[in-house]
Design a protein around this motif. Structure first.
Motif, PDB file in Angstrom:
ATOM      1  N   THR A 228      16.622  33.257  14.222  1.00  0.00           N
ATOM      2  CA  THR A 228      16.408  33.455  15.658  1.00  0.00           C
ATOM      3  C   THR A 228      15.378  32.467  16.194  1.00  0.00           C
ATOM      4  OG1 THR A 228      16.904  35.811  15.420  1.00  0.00           O
ATOM      5  CG2 THR A 228      15.741  35.141  17.419  1.00  0.00           C
ATOM      6  N   LEU A 229      14.303  32.249  15.436  1.00  0.00           N
ATOM      7  CA  LEU A 229      13.260  31.314  15.888  1.00  0.00           C
ATOM      8  C   LEU A 229      13.803  29.899  15.986  1.00  0.00           C
ATOM      9  CD1 LEU A 229      10.409  30.527  16.620  1.00  0.00           C
ATOM     10  CD2 LEU A 229       9.815  30.561  14.166  1.00  0.00           C
ATOM     11  N   LEU A 230      14.583  29.458  14.992  1.00  0.00           N
ATOM     12  CA  LEU A 230      15.144  28.100  15.051  1.00  0.00           C
ATOM     13  C   LEU A 230      16.056  27.950  16.262  1.00  0.00           C
ATOM     14  CD1 LEU A 230      15.616  25.291  13.907  1.00  0.00           C
ATOM     15  CD2 LEU A 230      17.401  26.245  12.433  1.00  0.00           C
ATOM     16  N   SER A 231      16.940  28.906  16.484  1.00  0.00           N
ATOM     17  CA  SER A 231      17.834  28.818  17.642  1.00  0.00           C
ATOM     18  C   SER A 231      17.044  28.836  18.943  1.00  0.00           C
ATOM     19  CB  SER A 231      18.836  29.976  17.604  1.00  0.00           C
ATOM     20  OG  SER A 231      19.761  29.862  18.663  1.00  0.00           O
TER      21      SER A 231
ATOM     22  N   GLY B 218      14.242  28.201  24.423  1.00  0.00           N
ATOM     23  CA  GLY B 218      13.908  29.545  24.872  1.00  0.00           C
ATOM     24  C   GLY B 218      14.911  30.185  25.813  1.00  0.00           C
ATOM     25  N   GLN B 219      16.115  29.632  25.946  1.00  0.00           N
ATOM     26  CA  GLN B 219      17.136  30.214  26.826  1.00  0.00           C
ATOM     27  C   GLN B 219      17.844  31.355  26.070  1.00  0.00           C
ATOM     28  OE1 GLN B 219      19.498  27.227  29.074  1.00  0.00           O
ATOM     29  NE2 GLN B 219      18.223  25.687  28.065  1.00  0.00           N
ATOM     30  N   ARG B 220      17.449  32.573  26.428  1.00  0.00           N
ATOM     31  CA  ARG B 220      17.849  33.744  25.664  1.00  0.00           C
ATOM     32  C   ARG B 220      19.362  33.917  25.564  1.00  0.00           C
ATOM     33  NH1 ARG B 220      15.458  38.800  28.237  1.00  0.00           N
ATOM     34  NH2 ARG B 220      13.560  37.585  27.909  1.00  0.00           N
ATOM     35  N   ASP B 221      20.074  33.709  26.651  1.00  0.00           N
ATOM     36  CA  ASP B 221      21.523  33.908  26.625  1.00  0.00           C
ATOM     37  C   ASP B 221      22.217  32.912  25.680  1.00  0.00           C
ATOM     38  OD1 ASP B 221      21.319  35.996  28.391  1.00  0.00           O
ATOM     39  OD2 ASP B 221      21.744  34.775  30.173  1.00  0.00           O
ATOM     40  N   ARG B 222      21.731  31.686  25.661  1.00  0.00           N
ATOM     41  CA  ARG B 222      22.335  30.682  24.774  1.00  0.00           C
ATOM     42  C   ARG B 222      22.015  30.989  23.310  1.00  0.00           C
ATOM     43  NH1 ARG B 222      21.450  24.657  26.881  1.00  0.00           N
ATOM     44  NH2 ARG B 222      22.963  24.350  25.190  1.00  0.00           N
TER      45      ARG B 222
ATOM     46  N   THR C 235      18.691  41.892  21.741  1.00  0.00           N
ATOM     47  CA  THR C 235      18.342  41.712  20.324  1.00  0.00           C
ATOM     48  C   THR C 235      17.475  40.475  20.143  1.00  0.00           C
ATOM     49  OG1 THR C 235      20.411  42.765  19.643  1.00  0.00           O
ATOM     50  CG2 THR C 235      19.277  41.421  18.006  1.00  0.00           C
ATOM     51  N   VAL C 236      17.834  39.420  20.873  1.00  0.00           N
ATOM     52  CA  VAL C 236      17.033  38.188  20.825  1.00  0.00           C
ATOM     53  C   VAL C 236      15.614  38.479  21.322  1.00  0.00           C
ATOM     54  CG1 VAL C 236      16.782  35.840  21.724  1.00  0.00           C
ATOM     55  CG2 VAL C 236      19.055  36.719  21.114  1.00  0.00           C
ATOM     56  N   ARG C 237      15.540  39.215  22.405  1.00  0.00           N
ATOM     57  CA  ARG C 237      14.221  39.535  22.977  1.00  0.00           C
ATOM     58  C   ARG C 237      13.383  40.329  21.970  1.00  0.00           C
ATOM     59  NH1 ARG C 237      13.242  42.671  28.769  1.00  0.00           N
ATOM     60  NH2 ARG C 237      10.938  42.611  28.721  1.00  0.00           N
TER      61      ARG C 237
ATOM     62  N   GLY D  61       1.680  34.272  17.244  1.00  0.00           N
ATOM     63  CA  GLY D  61       0.730  34.240  18.345  1.00  0.00           C
ATOM     64  C   GLY D  61       0.816  32.950  19.137  1.00  0.00           C
ATOM     65  N   ASP D  62      -0.349  32.384  19.441  1.00  0.00           N
ATOM     66  CA  ASP D  62      -0.413  31.184  20.286  1.00  0.00           C
ATOM     67  C   ASP D  62       0.064  29.920  19.576  1.00  0.00           C
ATOM     68  OD1 ASP D  62      -1.394  32.688  22.352  1.00  0.00           O
ATOM     69  OD2 ASP D  62      -3.508  32.245  21.919  1.00  0.00           O
ATOM     70  N   GLN D  63       0.325  29.993  18.279  1.00  0.00           N
ATOM     71  CA  GLN D  63       0.791  28.796  17.563  1.00  0.00           C
ATOM     72  C   GLN D  63       2.117  28.281  18.127  1.00  0.00           C
ATOM     73  OE1 GLN D  63       0.310  28.638  13.133  1.00  0.00           O
ATOM     74  NE2 GLN D  63      -0.219  30.813  13.389  1.00  0.00           N
ATOM     75  N   LEU D  64       2.902  29.175  18.730  1.00  0.00           N
ATOM     76  CA  LEU D  64       4.193  28.750  19.291  1.00  0.00           C
ATOM     77  C   LEU D  64       4.028  27.868  20.526  1.00  0.00           C
ATOM     78  CD1 LEU D  64       6.367  31.981  18.909  1.00  0.00           C
ATOM     79  CD2 LEU D  64       6.303  29.954  17.440  1.00  0.00           C
ATOM     80  N   ASN D  65       2.796  27.770  21.031  1.00  0.00           N
ATOM     81  CA  ASN D  65       2.537  26.892  22.173  1.00  0.00           C
ATOM     82  C   ASN D  65       2.012  25.528  21.726  1.00  0.00           C
ATOM     83  OD1 ASN D  65       3.214  28.956  24.017  1.00  0.00           O
ATOM     84  ND2 ASN D  65       1.154  29.853  23.843  1.00  0.00           N
TER      85      ASN D  65
END
Length: 403
Positions: free
Chosen positions: A346-349, A355-359, A370-372, A383-387
């Motif tokens: 999920t993270l790779l996609s 970050g486009q949830r529907d795609r 489920t993605v959310r 945490g903030d590492q994703l930024n």
């Protein structure tokens, strides 16, 4: 090199026991006949128009005069003469002539045309001289038969010489080309490669592209790609002989020509490396070899190594990649295996689809909710590492390696 006797029929060239007066007349006319014969060949056979000019032309006239002199000597002999026939020496000279013509690049067609024109021109003058000397009509016919049998023997010997020289030259050149290919593969110095190219009479192209494929599928490819293509079937580095692989180094197939190369290989199971400067073509081979290890078993048709660049980069240092995965994915290590695997996908996609949830949901065949839910779990551990752009890059590389 010994002369080939294939097709010889010495019994066809026998003496006529011509009268001494006629023999003397013919011998006296030989310089003039030789000159006229060479002139006729020069005019009627374009391949010889320049070859017979100047000093070379005089040398050729001398050779023609000696050959015609041998014919006159044979005609002067009786059938039971105990003296050695001049025919063997004439045939040896004709054989060497054929070899020389092959070395000079003239074809057998040109050589046979020269014989035809020369025979016609020389016989016309010799017949006129013999008739003027009182040779009876029946003897003229026999003399003609003798003369053209003699020319047949000479032309056959010359063709044999031409074919033998061509075959030998081809084998020798191929040997040098094989050596050059091996030198490129073993990374010899530039000076050594240049000397090898000169020895093989091989004009270096701008680039060479490695094509790796089964030996059984190489048939006809060299003719498709031109004589400058290097073809190596033995001692390929890091290839087991039982794999029966061959390597082609194809000249100048970079840029737009690469599509043409792939098209010509459409019916072959080939791995195509990148174009490289010809003395650095080993790197193209190495790329093709590494790509081969990544291609799924049973893949049909040619494979372009350019399509595997990401995988090639990711597998360039497997230990470094393992270390990156261990460090970057450490926050997920405390989760159960199945949960960690779902979150990794999920993270790779999510990262690849910005970050486009529907795609992401469509990519993973799950509901957007489920993605959310999964991404909320990911954020809990990262945490903030994703930024952080560097972390994002490392995550994409580490997660892509598991795909």
């Amino acid at each position: 090199m010994p002369r080939s006797d294939a097709g010889r029929d010495p019994g066809r060239v026998t003496g006529l026991a011509l009268d001494p007066e006629i023999i003397t007349a013919l011998q006296s006319a030989l310089p003039r006949i030789a000159e006229q014969t060479v002139a006729a060949v020069t005019i009627e056979v374009p391949s010889y128009s320049r070859a017979f000019s100047g000093r070379m032309g005089r040398n050729i006239e001398t050779a023609v005069r000696m050959t015609l002199g041998a014919l006159v000597q044979i005609a002067a002999r009786t059938e039971d003469s105990i003296h050695a026939s001049p025919l063997p020496a004439a045939l040896d000279a004709a054989y060497e002539l054929g070899r020389g013509e092959a070395r000079n690049g003239r074809s057998t067609d040109a050589l046979l045309a020269a014989y035809r024109v020369g025979a016609r021109a020389s016989w016309r003058e010799m017949a006129a001289t013999a008739v003027s000397g009182g040779l009876p009509a029946l003897s003229v016919a026999r003399f003609a038969e003798l003369a053209f049998a003699f020319i047949d023997e000479l032309s056959a010997a010359s063709i044999a010489g031409h074919e033998d020289e061509s075959a030998t030259s081809g084998r020798v050149r191929q040997h040098y080309l094989d050596q050059l290919g091996q030198k490129i593969l073993t990374g010899r110095s530039d000076d050594t490669l240049i000397a090898g190219a000169e020895r093989a009479n091989w004009q270096p192209p701008s680039t060479l592209t490695a094509v790796l494929l089964p030996i059984a599928q190489t048939r006809g490819l060299v003719s498709r790609f031109g004589e400058s293509t290097l073809h190596i079937t033995e001692d390929l580095p890091e290839v087991d002989a039982s794999d029966s692989l061959a390597l082609l180094f194809v000249p100048d197939m970079g840029g737009a020509a690469r599509a043409e190369l792939m098209q010509r290989l459409e019916d072959r199971t080939a791995i195509v490396g990148p174009p490289r400067e010809w003395m650095q073509a080993r790197s193209s081979y190495d790329r093709a070899l590494r790509t081969r290890a990544l291609v799924p078993t049973g893949t049909k048709g040619p494979v372009d190594s350019d399509d595997y660049l990401v995988q090639l980069i990711l597998t360039a240092d497997e230990q470094a990649l393992a270390d990156l995965r261990q460090r970057t994915l450490a926050p997920l290590s405390d989760l159960r295996g199945a949960t960690a695997e779902r979150l990794e996908k999920t993270l790779l996609s999510w990262l690849l689809h910005l970050g486009q949830r529907d795609r992401v949901a469509a990519d993973l065949y799950v509901h957007a909710q489920t993605v959310r839910y999964r991404m909320s779990q990911v954020r809990d551990v990262y945490g903030d590492q994703l930024n952080d752009p560097r972390t994002v890059l490392e995550l994409i590389v580490a997660l892509s390696a598991s795909e």
